[in-house]
Design a protein around this motif. Structure first.
Motif, PDB file in Angstrom:
ATOM      1  N   ARG A 132      20.404 -26.185  85.258  1.00  0.00           N
ATOM      2  CA  ARG A 132      19.693 -27.459  85.104  1.00  0.00           C
ATOM      3  C   ARG A 132      18.236 -27.261  85.491  1.00  0.00           C
ATOM      4  NH1 ARG A 132      17.013 -31.753  85.618  1.00  0.00           N
ATOM      5  NH2 ARG A 132      17.955 -33.831  85.697  1.00  0.00           N
TER       6      ARG A 132
ATOM      7  N   ASP B 269      18.530 -26.195  80.381  1.00  0.00           N
ATOM      8  CA  ASP B 269      18.205 -27.511  79.828  1.00  0.00           C
ATOM      9  C   ASP B 269      17.861 -28.448  80.977  1.00  0.00           C
ATOM     10  OD1 ASP B 269      18.634 -30.254  78.489  1.00  0.00           O
ATOM     11  OD2 ASP B 269      19.128 -28.919  76.830  1.00  0.00           O
ATOM     12  N   ASP B 270      17.062 -29.477  80.671  1.00  0.00           N
ATOM     13  CA  ASP B 270      16.681 -30.433  81.712  1.00  0.00           C
ATOM     14  C   ASP B 270      17.603 -31.650  81.752  1.00  0.00           C
ATOM     15  OD1 ASP B 270      15.593 -31.187  79.166  1.00  0.00           O
ATOM     16  OD2 ASP B 270      14.293 -32.625  80.180  1.00  0.00           O
ATOM     17  N   GLU B 271      18.656 -31.655  80.926  1.00  0.00           N
ATOM     18  CA  GLU B 271      19.588 -32.786  80.894  1.00  0.00           C
ATOM     19  C   GLU B 271      20.959 -32.351  81.399  1.00  0.00           C
ATOM     20  OE1 GLU B 271      18.846 -35.781  80.294  1.00  0.00           O
ATOM     21  OE2 GLU B 271      17.011 -35.780  79.091  1.00  0.00           O
ATOM     22  N   ASP B 272      21.501 -33.121  82.338  1.00  0.00           N
ATOM     23  CA  ASP B 272      22.809 -32.787  82.902  1.00  0.00           C
ATOM     24  C   ASP B 272      23.899 -32.742  81.849  1.00  0.00           C
ATOM     25  OD1 ASP B 272      21.995 -32.504  85.571  1.00  0.00           O
ATOM     26  OD2 ASP B 272      22.161 -34.653  85.964  1.00  0.00           O
ATOM     27  N   TRP B 273      23.871 -33.679  80.887  1.00  0.00           N
ATOM     28  CA  TRP B 273      24.942 -33.721  79.885  1.00  0.00           C
ATOM     29  C   TRP B 273      24.942 -32.466  79.009  1.00  0.00           C
ATOM     30  CZ3 TRP B 273      22.575 -33.421  75.218  1.00  0.00           C
ATOM     31  CH2 TRP B 273      21.299 -33.990  75.068  1.00  0.00           C
TER      32      TRP B 273
ATOM     33  N   ASP C  15      16.330 -24.877  76.047  1.00  0.00           N
ATOM     34  CA  ASP C  15      16.017 -26.169  75.449  1.00  0.00           C
ATOM     35  C   ASP C  15      14.517 -26.215  75.132  1.00  0.00           C
ATOM     36  OD1 ASP C  15      16.264 -28.921  74.729  1.00  0.00           O
ATOM     37  OD2 ASP C  15      15.651 -29.495  76.751  1.00  0.00           O
TER      38      ASP C  15
END
Length: 205
Positions: free
Chosen positions: A189, A171-175, A12
């Motif tokens: 994560r 990525d830094d977003e869970d979704w 990301d």
């Protein structure tokens, strides 16, 4: 059954390779008499953001729409000036992550940038000195679909010329992490540079 070792890395951009200093937007909001947090709130409103992330509208049109939304608060001239000043700041590269990218590429791991971004991405990469630092760039506004859609991750794996089971996504977003796993990728994560040890081990670097 144990997963195959990844042979490609998909990173990301915002929150991993690039960071934003919240003090910049906060300072602009104070200078122009705007409510705290309003720039991000308006810009990231999904109804306004989704079209620019899928290439339906340009970055310039999106920025204009943010200024239009602020006009009632401070008037058109101050709204435009505030947004223009806000846009001049393009974030900062995480030196630790960039060093890691260089390290794993030198070890033969293909590295892609997987980001929900606007048509300004190539300009940002150039301004931040990142041209040539990645093997592929997968921009949602070019692909026409954004994370966490399975189609986005398939396009990223195609760009990396690597099957999903051999791609490690960060990525830094869970979704986004959940979406990648649904699409068959390994996913991690990101919460900061302490994660680099895990990623090195996962990639065998």
């Amino acid at each position: 059954m144990a997963r195959e070792r990844p042979t490609a890395l998909l990173l990301d951009f915002d929150g991993v390779l690039r960071h934003w200093d919240p003090a910049v937007a906060a300072g602009i909001e104070r200078e122009y008499g705007l409510a705290a947090g309003v720039l991000g709130e308006i810009a990231m409103h999904w109804g306004r953001l989704q079209p620019v992330l899928t290439g339906q509208v340009s970055h310039a049109d999106w920025v204009s729409s943010v200024a239009d939304a602020l006009t009632e608060s401070v008037g058109p001239d101050r709204a435009r000036a505030a947004v223009q000043q806000w846009q001049r700041y393009r974030g900062e590269v995480d030196a630790d992550v960039l060093a890691f990218v260089r390290e794993v590429r030198a070890a033969g791991v293909r590295v892609g940038l997987g980001t929900n971004a606007t048509d300004l991405l190539d300009t940002d990469l150039a301004e931040l000195g990142l041209v040539g630092e990645l093997d592929v760039v997968v921009n949602s506004s070019v692909v026409g679909v954004h994370k966490p859609a399975k189609e986005y991750f398939q396009a990223a794996c195609d760009a990396l010329a690597t099957p999903p089971a051999r791609v490690l996504f960060v990525d830094d977003e869970d979704w986004a992490v959940r979406g990648a796993r649904v699409a068959g990728l390994s996913a991690y994560r990101w919460s900061g540079p302490e994660g680099l040890r895990y990623l090195r081990a996962a990639l065998g670097c």
